[in-house]
Design an enzyme around this catalytic site. Structure first.
Site, PDB file in Angstrom:
ATOM      1  N   GLY A 119      -4.842  -5.702  -5.916  1.00  0.00           N
ATOM      2  CA  GLY A 119      -4.081  -4.551  -6.397  1.00  0.00           C
ATOM      3  C   GLY A 119      -4.094  -4.464  -7.910  1.00  0.00           C
ATOM      4  O   GLY A 119      -3.411  -5.224  -8.596  1.00  0.00           O
ATOM      5  N   CYS A 170      -2.618   0.749   6.005  1.00  0.00           N
ATOM      6  CA  CYS A 170      -3.128   1.959   5.340  1.00  0.00           C
ATOM      7  C   CYS A 170      -2.009   3.007   5.265  1.00  0.00           C
ATOM      8  O   CYS A 170      -1.424   3.363   6.288  1.00  0.00           O
ATOM      9  CB  CYS A 170      -4.318   2.538   6.097  1.00  0.00           C
TER      10      CYS A 170
HETATM   11  C1  LIG Z   1     -11.218   4.861  -2.135  1.00  0.00           C
HETATM   12  C2  LIG Z   1     -10.502   3.712  -1.492  1.00  0.00           C
HETATM   13  C3  LIG Z   1     -10.716   3.423  -0.144  1.00  0.00           C
HETATM   14  C4  LIG Z   1     -10.054   2.354   0.463  1.00  0.00           C
HETATM   15  N1  LIG Z   1     -10.304   2.065   1.774  1.00  0.00           N
HETATM   16  C5  LIG Z   1      -9.719   0.994   2.355  1.00  0.00           C
HETATM   17  C6  LIG Z   1     -10.043   0.621   3.687  1.00  0.00           C
HETATM   18  O1  LIG Z   1     -10.876   1.235   4.366  1.00  0.00           O
HETATM   19  N2  LIG Z   1      -9.396  -0.456   4.212  1.00  0.00           N
HETATM   20  C7  LIG Z   1      -8.482  -1.209   3.496  1.00  0.00           C
HETATM   21  O2  LIG Z   1      -7.942  -2.185   4.021  1.00  0.00           O
HETATM   22  N3  LIG Z   1      -8.182  -0.884   2.217  1.00  0.00           N
HETATM   23  C8  LIG Z   1      -8.778   0.181   1.639  1.00  0.00           C
HETATM   24  N4  LIG Z   1      -8.499   0.484   0.330  1.00  0.00           N
HETATM   25  C9  LIG Z   1      -7.516  -0.344  -0.399  1.00  0.00           C
HETATM   26  C10 LIG Z   1      -8.209  -1.458  -1.204  1.00  0.00           C
HETATM   27  O3  LIG Z   1      -8.904  -2.358  -0.388  1.00  0.00           O
HETATM   28  C11 LIG Z   1      -7.177  -2.239  -2.044  1.00  0.00           C
HETATM   29  O4  LIG Z   1      -6.274  -2.901  -1.188  1.00  0.00           O
HETATM   30  C12 LIG Z   1      -6.392  -1.337  -2.985  1.00  0.00           C
HETATM   31  O5  LIG Z   1      -7.217  -0.324  -3.512  1.00  0.00           O
HETATM   32  C13 LIG Z   1      -5.739  -2.107  -4.126  1.00  0.00           C
HETATM   33  O6  LIG Z   1      -6.719  -2.760  -4.923  1.00  0.00           O
HETATM   34  P1  LIG Z   1      -7.339  -2.119  -6.268  1.00  0.00           P
HETATM   35  O7  LIG Z   1      -6.204  -1.648  -7.103  1.00  0.00           O
HETATM   36  O8  LIG Z   1      -8.125  -3.242  -6.870  1.00  0.00           O
HETATM   37  O9  LIG Z   1      -8.208  -0.989  -5.824  1.00  0.00           O
HETATM   38  C14 LIG Z   1      -9.150   1.565  -0.295  1.00  0.00           C
HETATM   39  C15 LIG Z   1      -8.937   1.852  -1.649  1.00  0.00           C
HETATM   40  C16 LIG Z   1      -9.594   2.898  -2.255  1.00  0.00           C
HETATM   41  C17 LIG Z   1      -9.360   3.178  -3.726  1.00  0.00           C
END
Ligand SMILES: Cc1cc2nc3c(=O)[nH]c(=O)nc-3n(C[C@H](O)[C@H](O)[C@H](O)COP(=O)(O)O)c2cc1C
Length: 312
Positions: free
Chosen positions: A250, A136
């Site tokens: 991602g 994170c």
């Molecule tokens: C609002 C928000 C909250 C997120 N919270 C977490 C989390 O609690 N734990 C985690 O491993 N990733 C978290 N992520 C990351 C997502 O799991 C993912 O790895 C990242 O958003 C990339 O994928 P995407 O582009 O499809 O969203 C979060 C992403 C967003 C947008």
């Protein structure tokens, strides 16, 4: 947009001990915080769902504003708010009694000791994969750099967690590590069953008129379309370094994005921000677009294309 039974079979994918209806996984942090929200998303067509990261102690997260979006990216600094593992185990059991969709539980911890504690606390909970959120990017002020930047730290944590749990383990890595493939290999060498790649990457947004950063935390994690080519490159590099399956995550918002993620080497495809762009129906839409693409391109199974077109 409707998927017929033949297409359903085309999208089915084996992942560790499970066979998923399709490779699309609800990414951690997107709606999946309770049994009800996980069940709701699973019914929207996810192949598997991931719980928002939980930690040993409850966390409030950062004060608002915590999220800004435009058509290119979402940037968030939620700050890992969660009610603690102890307060979530009943939700995990409840989800499993409601729905047979495979469940991934994501845990966040600040050090090796807390990660093993987290694994032990979850030992009697029914779920399919333990995802270690080592990456994170929006809690650095509290905890320092993400552990996912160090192959030594990742290897030691995976090894220690594997000694405490019988559940398969995935290490969730960061595109900000310059040597992500080496780090994935360290995870594999220490017993990881899968790699989740990638988490959000650090960025910031400044309001030009207010002349100040918009997020209260100033720095947040970028997800959505802008992250896609970076995630694809990471999956490509990791696929060539390890034998364990990859959850390529991602910026995937369309069926073609998902197909290319699999071509880069992913077995499953994490989907998060697309839920903001296309609603909860994103999963059914992306799956239907994948099935259309496969029919047009005469692709019979996902195994046929995985990692095929990008090898050395
Ligand atoms: C609002 C928000 C909250 C997120 N919270 C977490 C989390 O609690 N734990 C985690 O491993 N990733 C978290 N992520 C990351 C997502 O799991 C993912 O790895 C990242 O958003 C990339 O994928 P995407 O582009 O499809 O969203 C979060 C992403 C967003 C947008």
């Amino acid at each position: 947009m409707l998927i017929n039974n033949g297409c359903k079979k085309m999208l089915a994918v084996k992942f560790l001990k499970n066979t998923l209806n399709n490779p699309l996984v609800l990414a951690s942090g997107i709606r999946g915080t309770t049994a009800a929200s996980l069940n709701y998303m699973a019914k929207k067509g996810c192949g598997a769902v991931t719980l928002k990261s939980v930690s040993v102690e409850a966390r409030e997260g950062h004060p608002s504003p915590v999220i800004v979006s435009n058509k290119h990216y979402i940037i968030n600094a939620v700050g890992l708010s969660n009610p603690s593992i102890a307060a979530t185990t009943a939700e995990i059991a409840k989800f499993k009694s409601l729905n047979s969709t495979p469940l991934i539980v994501s845990v966040f911890a600040r050090n090796i000791y807390e990660f093993t504690q987290a694994a032990e606390m979850l030992n009697s909970s029914p779920f399919d994969l333990l995802e270690l959120n080592l990456s994170c990017p929006n809690v650095n002020q509290e905890f320092g750099q993400p552990l996912a930047y160090s192959s030594l730290a990742v290897g030691e944590i995976v090894k220690a967690v594997k000694a405490k749990t019988a559940t398969p383990v995935s290490a969730k890595l960061s595109a900000q590590a310059w040597n992500i493939a080496e780090i994935a290999k360290a995870a594999e060498d220490n017993g990881a069953d899968a790699i989740t790649a990638v988490n959000t990457i650090s960025g910031m947004v400044i309001d030009p008129k207010m002349r100040c950063p918009i997020l209260s935390n100033k720095i947040g994690g970028i997800s959505g379309p802008a992250l896609f080519p970076i995630a694809l490159r990471c999956v490509y590099e990791i696929y060539r370094a390890v034998k364990i399956p990859i959850i390529g995550t991602g910026g995937v918002t369309t069926g073609e994005d998902a197909m290319t993620m699999i071509m880069a080497g992913a077995t499953l495809v994490g989907v998060g921000s697309a839920v903001y762009y296309r609603g909860a129906a994103a999963f059914k839409k992306i799956a239907a677009e994948m099935a259309d693409f496969m029919q047009q391109e005469k692709i019979v199974s996902l195994d046929e294309i995985r990692g095929r077109y990008v090898s050395n």
